[in-house]
Scaffold this motif. Structure first.
Motif, PDB file in Angstrom:
ATOM      1  N   LEU A 532       0.831  -1.209   0.000  1.00  0.00           N
ATOM      2  CA  LEU A 532       0.000   0.000   0.000  1.00  0.00           C
ATOM      3  C   LEU A 532       0.861   1.252   0.000  1.00  0.00           C
ATOM      4  N   ASP A 533       2.129   1.099  -0.425  1.00  0.00           N
ATOM      5  CA  ASP A 533       3.051   2.234  -0.516  1.00  0.00           C
ATOM      6  C   ASP A 533       3.640   2.229  -1.922  1.00  0.00           C
ATOM      7  N   ALA A 534       3.589   3.378  -2.610  1.00  0.00           N
ATOM      8  CA  ALA A 534       4.017   3.436  -4.004  1.00  0.00           C
ATOM      9  C   ALA A 534       5.491   3.070  -4.159  1.00  0.00           C
ATOM     10  N   ASP A 535       6.368   3.538  -3.260  1.00  0.00           N
ATOM     11  CA  ASP A 535       7.798   3.221  -3.385  1.00  0.00           C
ATOM     12  C   ASP A 535       8.048   1.720  -3.290  1.00  0.00           C
ATOM     13  N   ALA A 536       7.315   1.053  -2.393  1.00  0.00           N
ATOM     14  CA  ALA A 536       7.471  -0.402  -2.267  1.00  0.00           C
ATOM     15  C   ALA A 536       6.986  -1.105  -3.539  1.00  0.00           C
ATOM     16  N   VAL A 537       5.942  -0.593  -4.155  1.00  0.00           N
ATOM     17  CA  VAL A 537       5.458  -1.173  -5.407  1.00  0.00           C
ATOM     18  C   VAL A 537       6.510  -1.020  -6.500  1.00  0.00           C
ATOM     19  N   PHE A 538       7.121   0.170  -6.615  1.00  0.00           N
ATOM     20  CA  PHE A 538       8.154   0.401  -7.633  1.00  0.00           C
ATOM     21  C   PHE A 538       9.317  -0.577  -7.452  1.00  0.00           C
ATOM     22  N   LYS A 539       9.780  -0.748  -6.233  1.00  0.00           N
ATOM     23  CA  LYS A 539      10.931  -1.627  -5.982  1.00  0.00           C
ATOM     24  C   LYS A 539      10.582  -3.084  -6.302  1.00  0.00           C
ATOM     25  N   ALA A 540       9.357  -3.501  -5.952  1.00  0.00           N
ATOM     26  CA  ALA A 540       8.958  -4.882  -6.257  1.00  0.00           C
ATOM     27  C   ALA A 540       8.879  -5.101  -7.764  1.00  0.00           C
ATOM     28  N   LEU A 541       8.324  -4.127  -8.493  1.00  0.00           N
ATOM     29  CA  LEU A 541       8.246  -4.248  -9.953  1.00  0.00           C
ATOM     30  C   LEU A 541       9.642  -4.330 -10.564  1.00  0.00           C
ATOM     31  N   ASP A 542      10.538  -3.472 -10.118  1.00  0.00           N
ATOM     32  CA  ASP A 542      11.903  -3.481 -10.665  1.00  0.00           C
ATOM     33  C   ASP A 542      12.580  -4.824 -10.401  1.00  0.00           C
ATOM     34  N   ARG A 543      12.413  -5.362  -9.203  1.00  0.00           N
ATOM     35  CA  ARG A 543      13.065  -6.633  -8.859  1.00  0.00           C
ATOM     36  C   ARG A 543      12.571  -7.765  -9.754  1.00  0.00           C
ATOM     37  N   HIS A 544      11.261  -7.818 -10.002  1.00  0.00           N
ATOM     38  CA  HIS A 544      10.727  -8.922 -10.802  1.00  0.00           C
ATOM     39  C   HIS A 544      10.971  -8.713 -12.297  1.00  0.00           C
ATOM     40  N   VAL A 545      10.974  -7.488 -12.764  1.00  0.00           N
ATOM     41  CA  VAL A 545      11.317  -7.237 -14.166  1.00  0.00           C
ATOM     42  C   VAL A 545      12.742  -7.682 -14.442  1.00  0.00           C
ATOM     43  N   GLN A 546      13.667  -7.341 -13.542  1.00  0.00           N
ATOM     44  CA  GLN A 546      15.065  -7.733 -13.730  1.00  0.00           C
ATOM     45  C   GLN A 546      15.222  -9.246 -13.706  1.00  0.00           C
ATOM     46  N   ALA A 547      14.388  -9.938 -12.903  1.00  0.00           N
ATOM     47  CA  ALA A 547      14.522 -11.394 -12.783  1.00  0.00           C
ATOM     48  C   ALA A 547      13.899 -12.131 -13.965  1.00  0.00           C
ATOM     49  N   LEU A 548      12.853 -11.564 -14.590  1.00  0.00           N
ATOM     50  CA  LEU A 548      12.116 -12.291 -15.610  1.00  0.00           C
ATOM     51  C   LEU A 548      12.419 -11.857 -17.040  1.00  0.00           C
ATOM     52  N   LEU A 549      12.947 -10.660 -17.231  1.00  0.00           N
ATOM     53  CA  LEU A 549      13.096 -10.113 -18.574  1.00  0.00           C
ATOM     54  C   LEU A 549      14.490  -9.535 -18.776  1.00  0.00           C
ATOM     55  N   PRO A 550      14.949  -9.469 -20.041  1.00  0.00           N
ATOM     56  CA  PRO A 550      16.165  -8.706 -20.332  1.00  0.00           C
ATOM     57  C   PRO A 550      15.863  -7.212 -20.165  1.00  0.00           C
ATOM     58  N   ALA A 551      16.454  -6.621 -19.155  1.00  0.00           N
ATOM     59  CA  ALA A 551      16.078  -5.248 -18.814  1.00  0.00           C
ATOM     60  C   ALA A 551      17.321  -4.461 -18.424  1.00  0.00           C
ATOM     61  N   ASP A 552      17.847  -3.686 -19.396  1.00  0.00           N
ATOM     62  CA  ASP A 552      18.943  -2.769 -19.056  1.00  0.00           C
ATOM     63  C   ASP A 552      18.389  -1.442 -18.527  1.00  0.00           C
ATOM     64  N   SER A 553      17.132  -1.164 -18.837  1.00  0.00           N
ATOM     65  CA  SER A 553      16.495   0.060 -18.360  1.00  0.00           C
ATOM     66  C   SER A 553      15.026  -0.231 -18.070  1.00  0.00           C
ATOM     67  N   MET A 554      14.546   0.318 -16.974  1.00  0.00           N
ATOM     68  CA  MET A 554      13.137   0.131 -16.604  1.00  0.00           C
ATOM     69  C   MET A 554      12.662   1.426 -15.951  1.00  0.00           C
ATOM     70  N   ALA A 555      11.468   1.907 -16.306  1.00  0.00           N
ATOM     71  CA  ALA A 555      10.954   3.163 -15.754  1.00  0.00           C
ATOM     72  C   ALA A 555       9.435   3.124 -15.663  1.00  0.00           C
ATOM     73  N   VAL A 556       8.917   3.885 -14.711  1.00  0.00           N
ATOM     74  CA  VAL A 556       7.481   4.062 -14.532  1.00  0.00           C
ATOM     75  C   VAL A 556       7.177   5.551 -14.613  1.00  0.00           C
ATOM     76  N   TYR A 557       6.294   5.925 -15.554  1.00  0.00           N
ATOM     77  CA  TYR A 557       5.839   7.307 -15.687  1.00  0.00           C
ATOM     78  C   TYR A 557       4.388   7.381 -15.209  1.00  0.00           C
ATOM     79  N   LEU A 558       4.080   8.381 -14.373  1.00  0.00           N
ATOM     80  CA  LEU A 558       2.729   8.576 -13.870  1.00  0.00           C
ATOM     81  C   LEU A 558       2.155   9.897 -14.373  1.00  0.00           C
ATOM     82  N   CYS A 559       0.833   9.909 -14.582  1.00  0.00           N
ATOM     83  CA  CYS A 559       0.167  11.123 -15.064  1.00  0.00           C
ATOM     84  C   CYS A 559       0.213  12.212 -14.005  1.00  0.00           C
ATOM     85  N   ASP A 560       0.544  13.422 -14.428  1.00  0.00           N
ATOM     86  CA  ASP A 560       0.493  14.572 -13.546  1.00  0.00           C
ATOM     87  C   ASP A 560      -0.942  15.077 -13.465  1.00  0.00           C
TER      88      ASP A 560
END
Length: 943
Positions: A532-560
C-alpha cells in the motif's frame, strides 16, 4: 440463459473470447452481448452484429441458429428501448417473441414478454404491462425457471403497491423466500418492491435500506437501469427525511451513472428528482432550469410515471413561486395522469396541490373539497406523508378563509385542529424529522388567538426541530457516513482489482504459458498488490522485471494532475537510479506519451536513432516495450522496459511484462486509494475532537445559567426593595421596622448573590482548566478526584436532560503526573458511550465512577453503568476505529478507539471491559507517573 449475470462470469467470457476466431467466437459472443446490454450497450450491439454476421457460417441446426438470432434481436430491442424509441423497440421485441414462440423456446418468450412489459410501462400502458408480466411468469414456469418467475412476480407486486397498498401487501408480502432474496439477480427486484411498499407506508428509513440492497444487487448483476432508479429512490427517501445533503449525494450518484448511457428516461428522472431536492433547499431558479430540461427529455414518454412525477414537481415549484394558476394547471394534468395510471399516490398529491392553489385563488369551497379528497385517499392507502401534506393545506384554507368548523373539533379553531392532526399523523412516520415550520405555524396561530403560553411552547419546539436538522451531530454523521462510504468503496475496488488480477492469470493460462511461469506470476501478483506504498510497489516491480526479462532500463511514468504531462516516478538503468523528468502528452516522438494517448502497447523491436525519444541522462537502447497502466477505463501512467539487444521481447516476454503492468497498476491505484482513505480518517478524527470541545462548552454554558440567573433575579429584587425604601423616605416617613426588614433582606440577598457568583466563578475556573487540558494535551501534576469532578460538571447538562445520574467515589489523596486533558476525554467518552448505547429512552439509568490505589505507583479507575450491556458478538470489536452500532444516530465509531489509544499509548496504562445484562464496567489501570514521550509522538495518539 440467465436473465442477469455477475461480473465474474463476464470476465471469464471476455478472457475466452480473446483467443477465438471466426464462428468459434459465437458461444462467447452470445452471453457477452446479452449480459452487456446494460453494462455497455454500444459494445453489446457490436457483439450482436458480429454474431449475426458469423451465424450463417457456423453450420448450426436451424432451430439453434434461429434461437441465437432471436437472442441477438432482443439485445437490439432492449438497446432501442433504452434510447427512448418505444414503438420501434416494441416491434423488435414482438418480432423476437414470435421467433421464440415458433421454436417453442419458453425462456426466449419470457424475456420478450419482460421487455415488452417495460416498454408498456414507459408508455404509460400499465394494464398491458401487467398482462405481459403475467405471460412472462407463465413462460418461465413452463421452462422451470424459478428466477424469472420470481422477478415477474416482484415487478407485479411493485406496481400493485401503487394501485392499492393494503391489497398489495395482503397478496405479496409472504410471496418471496429467503433463498430468492439471496440471489443477486432476483434480489434487486424483490428489494425494489419492499422499498416502494415501505415508502408508500411512510417508513422512509426502512425504504432507504431496502433500496440500498436493491442498488448493490443491481450493480453486481449489470442492471444499470435498476441501479439508477434505486439510487434516485434512496435520494427521495433522504429528501423526505429532511437530510438534503445525503439526498443530493445519491442523486448525483444516479446522474453519474445515467449521463454516460444517454438513456433519456433515466437522465430525465435524475434531473427532475434533483430539481425537487433543490426546491426544498430554496434554490428555485436552479430547480426550474433542471425541471424544464427533464420535461423536454421526458416529453416522448408523456404517458410514463416519470413524466407524471415531473408534473408533480412542476406544481410544487409553481406553488413556491406563488404562480397559483400555473400550479392549478400542473396538478390538474397530474390528476389526469394519476387516474390513467391508477396510481393512488398521484391522485392524492394532485388533489392536495389543487386545493393549495385554489385556496390562494380565493375559491375556498372548491379548495376544501379537494383537500378532503386528498386526505381521504392518503388515509385509505396508509400514506402518512401525503396525509400530513393534505391536513396542512386544510389548516391553511381555514386560516385564510372563513369556513364552517369541522365536526368533532377540539381545538380553539379549525386551523389549530388540522395542524394538531398533522402532528399526530407525522409522529407515526419512522425516522421522520418533524419540520420546524409545522411548529412555527402552530406558534403563529396560538399567538393570533392570544394564547401566548402555547405559542411560546410551540416556538421552542420549532427551534428544537430546526436545531435537530442542522446541528453539529448531523454534520458529524454525514462525515462518518462519507468515510464509511469511502472505506466500502476502497474494499470493493480492492476486491475488483483482485478479480482483475485473477482474470489476467487465467488469460495467461489460455495463451499456453508453462505452469511454472503461471505460478511465479501469480505469486508475484499477490506480492505486488499487497503493498500500500508506491515506493514499495516500484521496488517490487523493478526486482521482478530484472529477474524475468532482459532489462537494461526500466521506468514508470505517472500522469500529472490534469494529465497534460507524465513524469518519471521511478527509473533504473544499468543498476543506477534515473533522475525524474517530464514529458508532454502531445510529444510526437515520445513512445511513452503515445502509448498513453492511444491506450495501447507499443513495441520497438530494432530501434534506430529516431525510433526512441532519448530522455536526458539515458542511453539509447535497441529494443523497447511500452505498456499503459490501466485500471478499468482509468489511465494511471506508462511503464517501459528496454534492452541493448534488438528483438529482446517476444510474445512470452511481452505477456509477462503486460501482466506485471496490470499488477502494478492495481497496486499503485490501491496505494493512492489507501492514502486518500487515511486523509479522510484524519479529517473525521479532527472533527470528533472539535465536536467534543463544543459539547463541553455547551454543558458549561447550561451549568452557568442557574447561578447567574439566580443572582440576577436576587439583584433585581433588591433593586425593587431599594426603590420602595427610597419612596418611603421621600413620602410619609420611614419606619424603623421597615428599615430593619430592608436590612435583613439585603443581608440575605448578599449571601445568596455571593454564593451564586462564587459557584459560577468556580465553574468557570474548572472549565478554563479542562479546556486548556483538552486542547493542549499538556502534561502536569493533577488531583485525580478534582479533574474527574471538573469533567463531570461540564457534562451534567446532558446527564440530567437524559434523566440519568452519576455518582463519584474517589479519594482526595490520589495525584498523578500525567495528561489531565486526554484523561478527561476518556471519562467524557465513557459517559457519552453510556448515554448513547447503554440506556433506553424509557426510564432512568445510573453510572458510577470510582478510583482506588491497590498497589504503589498505580491507580484503578472504574466506570460502570446499569444499562443493557454490550452484545457478545460486538465485544471483540468495540475498540476498533469506526465500529459503531449507532451510525447515523450520533455514533461515529471513534470514541472508544480514541480512549484505548490514550490509555495504552499516551498514559501507559491498560483498559479492559466486562459486560452483562446488568450493565457494563470499564477498568483503567493507570500508572501514577506516565511514561515519557516525545512531543510529536504524544500528538499522534488519536491516529
Amino acid at each position: 440463459m440467465d436473465m442477469f449475470a455477475l461480473d465474474d462470469a463476464l470476465t471469464d467470457w471476455e478472457a475466452a473470447l480473446a483467443s477465438l476466431r471466426g464462428p468459434a467466437r459465437l458461444p462467447m459472443l452470445l452471453p457477452l452481448a446479452w449480459h452487456l446490454r446494460q453494462r455497455d450497450t454500444p459494445r453489446a450491439l457490436a457483439l450482436a452484429a458480429e454474431g449475426l454476421t458469423l451465424l450463417p457460417a457456423a453450420g448450426l441446426p436451424q432451430p439453434d441458429a434461429q434461437a441465437i438470432a432471436g437472442r441477438f434481436l432482443l439485445v437490439r430491442a432492449e438497446a432501442t428501448w433504452l434510447s427512448g424509441k418505444l414503438d420501434a423497440a416494441d416491434e423488435q421485441a414482438a418480432d423476437a417473441g414470435i421467433r421464440f414462440a415458433a421454436l417453442d423456446n419458453p425462456l426466449g418468450r419470457a424475456d420478450a414478454h419482460w421487455l415488452r412489459a417495460w416498454i408498456a410501462i414507459d408508455a404509460g400502458d400499465h394494464p398491458r404491462a401487467e398482462a405481459e408480466l403475467e405471460k412472462m411468469a407463465d413462460a418461465a414456469r413452463d421452462a422451470g425457471d424459478t428466477q424469472r418467475s420470481a422477478i415477474a412476480d416482484a415487478v407485479n407486486a411493485r406496481w400493485s403497491v401503487l394501485h392499492d397498498l393494503p391489497s398489495a401487501q395482503q397478496r405479496w408480502a409472504q410471496r418471496f423466500t429467503r433463498a430468492e432474496q439471496d440471489l443477486p439477480a432476483v434480489a434487486s427486484w424483490i428489494y425494489d418492491y419492499y422499498g416502494l411498499a415501505a415508502s408508500q407506508a411512510s417508513d422512509f428509513g426502512a425504504a432507504a435500506g431496502h433500496y440500498l440492497r436493491c442498488y448493490e444487487a443491481a450493480l453486481a448483476t449489470g442492471q444499470l437501469r435498476m441501479a439508477i432508479t434505486a439510487a434516485i429512490n434512496i435520494g427521495l427517501d433522504f429528501t423526505i427525511l429532511n437530510d438534503h445533503r445525503t439526498a443530493l449525494e445519491w442523486m448525483e450518484s444516479a446522474l453519474d451513472l445515467a449521463r454516460p448511457t444517454g438513456w433519456p428516461r433515466q437522465i430525465g428522472a435524475c434531473l427532475m428528482h434533483t430539481a425537487d431536492t433543490m426546491r426544498r433547499l430554496g434554490r428555485l431558479d436552479a430547480t426550474e432550469e433542471l425541471l424544464q430540461e427533464a420535461l423536454h427529455i421526458l416529453a416522448p414518454m408523456a404517458g410514463a410515471r416519470a413524466y407524471a412525477t415531473a408534473l408533480h414537481y412542476l406544481g410544487d415549484l409553481s406553488l413556491d413561486k406563488t404562480d397559483y394558476t400555473a400550479a392549478l394547471d400542473a396538478f390538474r394534468k397530474l390528476q389526469a395522469r394519476g387516474e390513467a395510471l391508477r396510481h393512488a399516490d398521484f391522485q392524492s398529491i394532485a388533489r392536495r396541490g389543487q386545493a393549495h392553489a385554489l385556496c390562494f385563488l380565493d375559491r375556498p369551497q372548491e379548495a376544501m373539497a379537494m383537500a378532503e379528497q386528498a386526505a381521504q385517499l392518503a388515509q385509505e392507502q396508509a400514506n402518512r406523508h401525503n396525509h400530513v401534506a393534505a391536513l396542512r393545506v386544510m389548516s391553511l384554507i381555514h386560516q385564510r378563509h372563513r369556513l364552517p368548523p369541522p365536526s368533532g373539533m377540539t381545538e380553539p379553531n379549525a386551523t389549530l385542529h388540522f395542524l394538531h392532526q398533522a402532528l399526530a399523523v407525522a409522529g407515526h412516520i419512522n425516522g421522520y424529522t418533524l419540520p420546524a415550520d409545522l411548529y412555527e405555524a402552530l406558534a403563529r396561530e396560538y399567538a393570533h388567538i392570544g394564547d401566548y403560553q402555547q405559542a411560546y411552547a410551540s416556538a421552542q419546539l420549532a427551534a428544537a426541530a430546526r436545531e435537530k436538522t442542522h446541528n453539529q451531530d448531523a454534520t458529524n454523521r454525514a462525515i462518518a457516513m462519507q468515510v464509511q462510504h469511502q472505506t466500502e468503496n476502497a474494499r470493493a475496488e480492492g476486491q475488483h482489482h483482485r478479480e482483475l488480477a485473477a482474470a489476467e492469470a487465467r488469460r495467461v493460462q489460455l495463451l499456453q504459458q508453462t505452469s511454472s511461469t503461471l505460478e511465479r506470476l501469480s505469486a508475484i501478483g499477490q506480492e505486488i498488490t499487497t503493498h500500500l506504498d508506491a515506493d514499495a510497489v516500484f521496488k517490487a516491480l523493478d526486482r521482478h522485471v530484472q529477474a524475468l526479462l532482459p532489462a537494461d532500463s526500466m521506468a514508470v511514468y505517472l500522469c500529472d494532475p490534469g494529465c497534460d504531462t507524465i513524469s518519471r516516478a521511478f527509473g533504473m538503468e544499468n543498476g543506477q537510479p534515473l533522475a525524474s523528468n517530464t514529458i508532454d502528452i502531445d510529444n510526437p516522438r515520445a513512445n511513452a506519451a503515445r502509448s498513453l494517448r492511444e491506450h495501447s502497447e507499443i513495441y520497438v523491436a530494432d530501434a534506430g536513432p529516431d525510433d526512441i525519444f532519448l530522455a536526458p541522462g539515458t542511453q539509447l537502447m535497441a529494443s523497447a516495450l511500452y505498456v499503459p497502466l490501466l485500471v478499468g477505463e482509468r489511465t494511471l501512467g506508462v511503464m517501459t522496459v528496454q534492452s541493448r539487444q534488438p528483438n529482446a521481447y517476444g510474445a512470452r516476454e511481452r505477456l509477462i511484462f503486460r501482466t506485471l503492468c496490470a499488477y502494478g497498476a492495481i497496486a499503485l491505484d490501491n496505494a493512492e486509494a489507501y492514502r486518500q482513505l487515511k486523509d479522510a480518517q484524519t479529517q473525521l478524527v479532527s472533527q470528533e475532537k472539535l465536536a467534543a470541545l463544543g459539547s463541553l462548552m455547551a454543558g458549561v454554558a447550561h451549568e452557568l445559567n442557574t447561578p447567574i440567573g439566580n443572582s440576577l433575579l436576587i439583584a433585581s429584587t433588591l433593586m425593587q426593595k431599594t426603590e420602595e425604601l427610597e419612596a418611603q423616605m421621600n413620602g410619609a416617613g420611614l419606619k424603623r421596622s421597615a428599615l430593619a426588614a430592608y436590612l435583613e433582606d439585603a443581608r440575605r440577598a448578599h449571601e445568596l448573590v455571593m454564593r451564586g457568583l462564587t459557584s459560577a466563578a468556580n465553574l468557570v475556573n474548572s472549565f478554563k482548566q479542562v479546556a486548556v487540558d483538552r486542547t493542549t494535551e499538556q502534561r502536569r501534576e493533577f488531583n485525580l478526584s478534582q479533574v474527574s469532578l471538573e469533567v463531570i460538571a461540564t457534562m451534567m447538562n446532558r446527564i440530567r436532560a437524559s434523566s440519568h445520574r452519576i455518582e463519584v467515589e474517589m479519594p482526595d489523596t490520589i495525584a498523578l503526573d500525567s495528561y489531565p486533558g486526554p484523561y478527561g476525554q476518556v471519562i467524557a467518552n465513557l459517559i457519552n458511550n453510556a448515554l448513547l448505547h447503554a440506556f433506553t429512552r424509557e426510564g432512568s439509568g445510573s453510572m458510577w465512577l470510582r478510583a482506588q490505589a491497590p498497589v504503589d505507583g498505580r491507580v484503578l479507575v472504574t466506570f460502570r453503568d446499569n444499562g443493557s450491556g454490550i452484545a457478545p458478538e460486538h465485544m471483540s470489536r468495540i475498540f476498533d476505529p469506526f465500529f459503531t452500532t449507532k451510525l447515523g444516530q450520533g455514533g461515529s465509531g471513534l470514541g472508544l478507539s480514541i480512549s484505548y489509544n490514550i490509555v495504552t499509548s499516551l498514559m501507559g496504562g491498560l483498559i479492559s471491559v466486562h459486560s452483562s445484562r446488568e450493565g457494563t464496567t470499564f477498568t483503567l489501570d493507570l500508572p501514577l507517573t506516565a511514561p515519557e514521550h516525545q512531543q510529536a509522538a504524544a500528538a499522534q495518539i488519536y491516529h
